[in-house]
Motif scaffolding. Structure first.
Motif, PDB file in Angstrom:
ATOM      1  N   TYR A  52       0.925  -1.350  -0.251  1.00  8.19           N
ATOM      2  CA  TYR A  52       0.013   0.339   0.072  1.00  8.19           C
ATOM      3  C   TYR A  52       0.950   1.326   0.074  1.00  8.19           C
ATOM      4  O   TYR A  52       1.624   1.714   0.964  1.00  8.19           O
ATOM      5  CB  TYR A  52      -0.904   0.154   1.588  1.00  8.19           C
ATOM      6  CG  TYR A  52      -2.028   0.697   1.218  1.00  8.19           C
ATOM      7  CD1 TYR A  52      -2.086   2.273   1.023  1.00  8.19           C
ATOM      8  CD2 TYR A  52      -3.575   0.685   1.680  1.00  8.19           C
ATOM      9  CE1 TYR A  52      -2.930   3.173   0.913  1.00  8.19           C
ATOM     10  CE2 TYR A  52      -4.440   0.878   1.544  1.00  8.19           C
ATOM     11  CZ  TYR A  52      -4.289   2.103   0.993  1.00  8.19           C
ATOM     12  OH  TYR A  52      -5.619   3.119   0.936  1.00  8.19           O
ATOM     13  N   PRO A  53       0.942   1.994  -1.067  1.00  9.04           N
ATOM     14  CA  PRO A  53       1.386   3.410  -1.390  1.00  9.04           C
ATOM     15  C   PRO A  53       2.085   4.149  -0.270  1.00  9.04           C
ATOM     16  O   PRO A  53       0.543   4.201   0.981  1.00  9.04           O
ATOM     17  CB  PRO A  53       1.708   4.002  -2.274  1.00  9.04           C
ATOM     18  CG  PRO A  53       0.293   3.333  -3.604  1.00  9.04           C
ATOM     19  CD  PRO A  53       0.200   1.613  -2.386  1.00  9.04           C
ATOM     20  N   ARG A  54       3.119   4.125   0.884  1.00  5.90           N
ATOM     21  CA  ARG A  54       2.982   5.033   1.981  1.00  5.90           C
ATOM     22  C   ARG A  54       2.312   6.551   1.975  1.00  5.90           C
ATOM     23  O   ARG A  54       1.381   6.431   2.738  1.00  5.90           O
ATOM     24  CB  ARG A  54       4.204   5.405   2.765  1.00  5.90           C
ATOM     25  CG  ARG A  54       4.053   5.279   3.562  1.00  5.90           C
ATOM     26  CD  ARG A  54       3.734   4.705   5.180  1.00  5.90           C
ATOM     27  NE  ARG A  54       3.405   4.853   6.580  1.00  5.90           N
ATOM     28  CZ  ARG A  54       4.505   4.354   7.221  1.00  5.90           C
ATOM     29  NH1 ARG A  54       5.211   3.477   6.680  1.00  5.90           N
ATOM     30  NH2 ARG A  54       4.254   5.802   8.893  1.00  5.90           N
ATOM     31  N   PRO A  55       2.516   6.986   1.035  1.00  5.95           N
ATOM     32  CA  PRO A  55       1.858   8.793   1.086  1.00  5.95           C
ATOM     33  C   PRO A  55       0.619   8.144   0.571  1.00  5.95           C
ATOM     34  O   PRO A  55      -0.382   9.044   1.850  1.00  5.95           O
ATOM     35  CB  PRO A  55       1.910   9.098   0.066  1.00  5.95           C
ATOM     36  CG  PRO A  55       3.607   8.484  -0.473  1.00  5.95           C
ATOM     37  CD  PRO A  55       3.653   6.942   0.122  1.00  5.95           C
ATOM     38  N   LEU A  56       0.257   7.508   0.103  1.00  2.76           N
ATOM     39  CA  LEU A  56      -1.716   6.809  -0.052  1.00  2.76           C
ATOM     40  C   LEU A  56      -2.162   6.466   1.604  1.00  2.76           C
ATOM     41  O   LEU A  56      -3.388   6.797   1.997  1.00  2.76           O
ATOM     42  CB  LEU A  56      -1.714   6.222  -0.798  1.00  2.76           C
ATOM     43  CG  LEU A  56      -1.722   6.962  -1.961  1.00  2.76           C
ATOM     44  CD1 LEU A  56      -1.883   5.516  -3.364  1.00  2.76           C
ATOM     45  CD2 LEU A  56      -2.446   7.820  -2.900  1.00  2.76           C
ATOM     46  N   ASP A  84      -0.859   6.943   4.486  1.00  4.54           N
ATOM     47  CA  ASP A  84      -1.103   8.447   5.353  1.00  4.54           C
ATOM     48  C   ASP A  84      -2.152   9.333   5.680  1.00  4.54           C
ATOM     49  O   ASP A  84      -3.057   9.224   5.846  1.00  4.54           O
ATOM     50  CB  ASP A  84       0.464   8.831   5.408  1.00  4.54           C
ATOM     51  CG  ASP A  84       1.371   8.138   5.475  1.00  4.54           C
ATOM     52  OD1 ASP A  84       1.241   6.708   6.645  1.00  4.54           O
ATOM     53  OD2 ASP A  84       2.562   7.912   5.888  1.00  4.54           O
ATOM     54  N   PHE A  85      -2.406   8.786   4.025  1.00  7.52           N
ATOM     55  CA  PHE A  85      -3.592  10.283   3.716  1.00  7.52           C
ATOM     56  C   PHE A  85      -5.106   9.531   4.490  1.00  7.52           C
ATOM     57  O   PHE A  85      -5.343  10.187   4.795  1.00  7.52           O
ATOM     58  CB  PHE A  85      -3.752  10.775   1.686  1.00  7.52           C
ATOM     59  CG  PHE A  85      -5.500  11.343   1.601  1.00  7.52           C
ATOM     60  CD1 PHE A  85      -4.902  12.657   2.271  1.00  7.52           C
ATOM     61  CD2 PHE A  85      -6.337  10.356   1.625  1.00  7.52           C
ATOM     62  CE1 PHE A  85      -5.995  13.156   1.944  1.00  7.52           C
ATOM     63  CE2 PHE A  85      -6.904  11.622   0.820  1.00  7.52           C
ATOM     64  CZ  PHE A  85      -7.398  13.009   1.627  1.00  7.52           C
ATOM     65  N   ASN A  86      -5.146   8.140   4.176  1.00  8.88           N
ATOM     66  CA  ASN A  86      -6.090   7.561   4.371  1.00  8.88           C
ATOM     67  C   ASN A  86      -6.516   7.721   5.425  1.00  8.88           C
ATOM     68  O   ASN A  86      -7.500   7.598   6.384  1.00  8.88           O
ATOM     69  CB  ASN A  86      -6.217   6.242   3.616  1.00  8.88           C
ATOM     70  CG  ASN A  86      -7.425   6.618   2.625  1.00  8.88           C
ATOM     71  OD1 ASN A  86      -7.742   7.219   1.816  1.00  8.88           O
ATOM     72  ND2 ASN A  86      -7.464   5.416   1.822  1.00  8.88           N
TER      73      ASN A  86
END
Length: 231
Positions: free
Chosen positions: A62-66, A68-70
């Motif tokens: 799971y891409p880390r920036p995505l 963290d956003f969720n």
């Protein structure tokens, strides 16, 4: 050794000592700005989840920036829900931020998974989670119309606050346990963990701690009637 591992979805809350008797009556009005922002944040949440679905399917990550956003969207939602009619546990207005506020009485986080199952991503968000969604529907259905178990319990707590100035502690512990259950299911359905939500109510503001389990050798000795260390 531990009997149960710590849950990756972490929801914590702290009840104010003296919540306002009447403020809960108008919180629906105070929360309108948050409702507007959250409407757009949840549109982004769904879009990010679709991108994450394909990323997990092809890379098992799971891409880390995505991620963290969720997590931030869920954190923001939890603070608003706790301030409003999913908890009424604080009179401190929720901050407008995705980031964690350690001093705010409602906190939320999810442990980042280094790898996720490519196979599970195809079925967990619609098939495996179905039994849990039935329960979540009972807990939350019709929240804005005071339907569902959580809003009904919070309404009762609000009436108790109005007339006694006290939030019934038993109801508070139950409400937070149900909120914790709901957000565990949401995190699983949103592909943010492979740990299936337990069919278990963990009441109260603090996350449950795993209980120590006797070592296998000690358990075998005990079952045989032996005393550890005896010759």
């Amino acid at each position: 050794m531990y009997a149960a591992m710590t849950q990756p979805v972490r929801l914590e809350a702290r009840l104010e000592a003296e919540p306002s008797r009447w403020l809960w009556v108008v919180k629906w009005l105070l929360l309108i700005p948050h409702a507007i922002v959250l409407f757009f944040l949840w549109l982004a949440f769904f879009a990010v989840s679709i991108v994450a679905f394909f990323a997990i399917l092809f890379t098992a990550r799971y891409p880390r920036p995505l991620f963290d956003f969720n997590v931030g969207v869920l954190r923001w939602t939890w603070r608003v829900w706790y301030y409003g009619y999913g908890g009424l546990g604080t009179d401190r207005y929720p901050p407008f931020t995705l980031a964690e506020h350690p001093d705010y009485p409602a906190r939320f986080d999810i442990v980042y998974p280094q790898r996720l199952s490519r196979g599970l991503v195809l079925v967990k968000w619609w098939l495996l989670v179905l039994p849990q969604l039935v329960l979540v529907g009972i807990f939350t259905a019709g929240a804005w119309r005071w339907g569902g178990l959580i809003p009904a319990l919070v309404l009762f707590a609000g009436i108790a606050l109005l007339f006694t100035g006290r939030y019934p502690r038993g109801i508070y512990a139950l409400v937070i346990g149900l909120d914790r259950w709901v957000l565990r299911v949401v995190a699983y359905e949103a592909l943010m963990t492979d740990r299936y939500p337990p069919f278990r109510l963990d009441p109260g503001g603090a996350e449950p701690q795993p209980k120590p389990q006797p070592e296998a050798g000690s358990a075998a000795s005990a079952s045989a009637g032996e005393t550890p260390g005896a010759s």
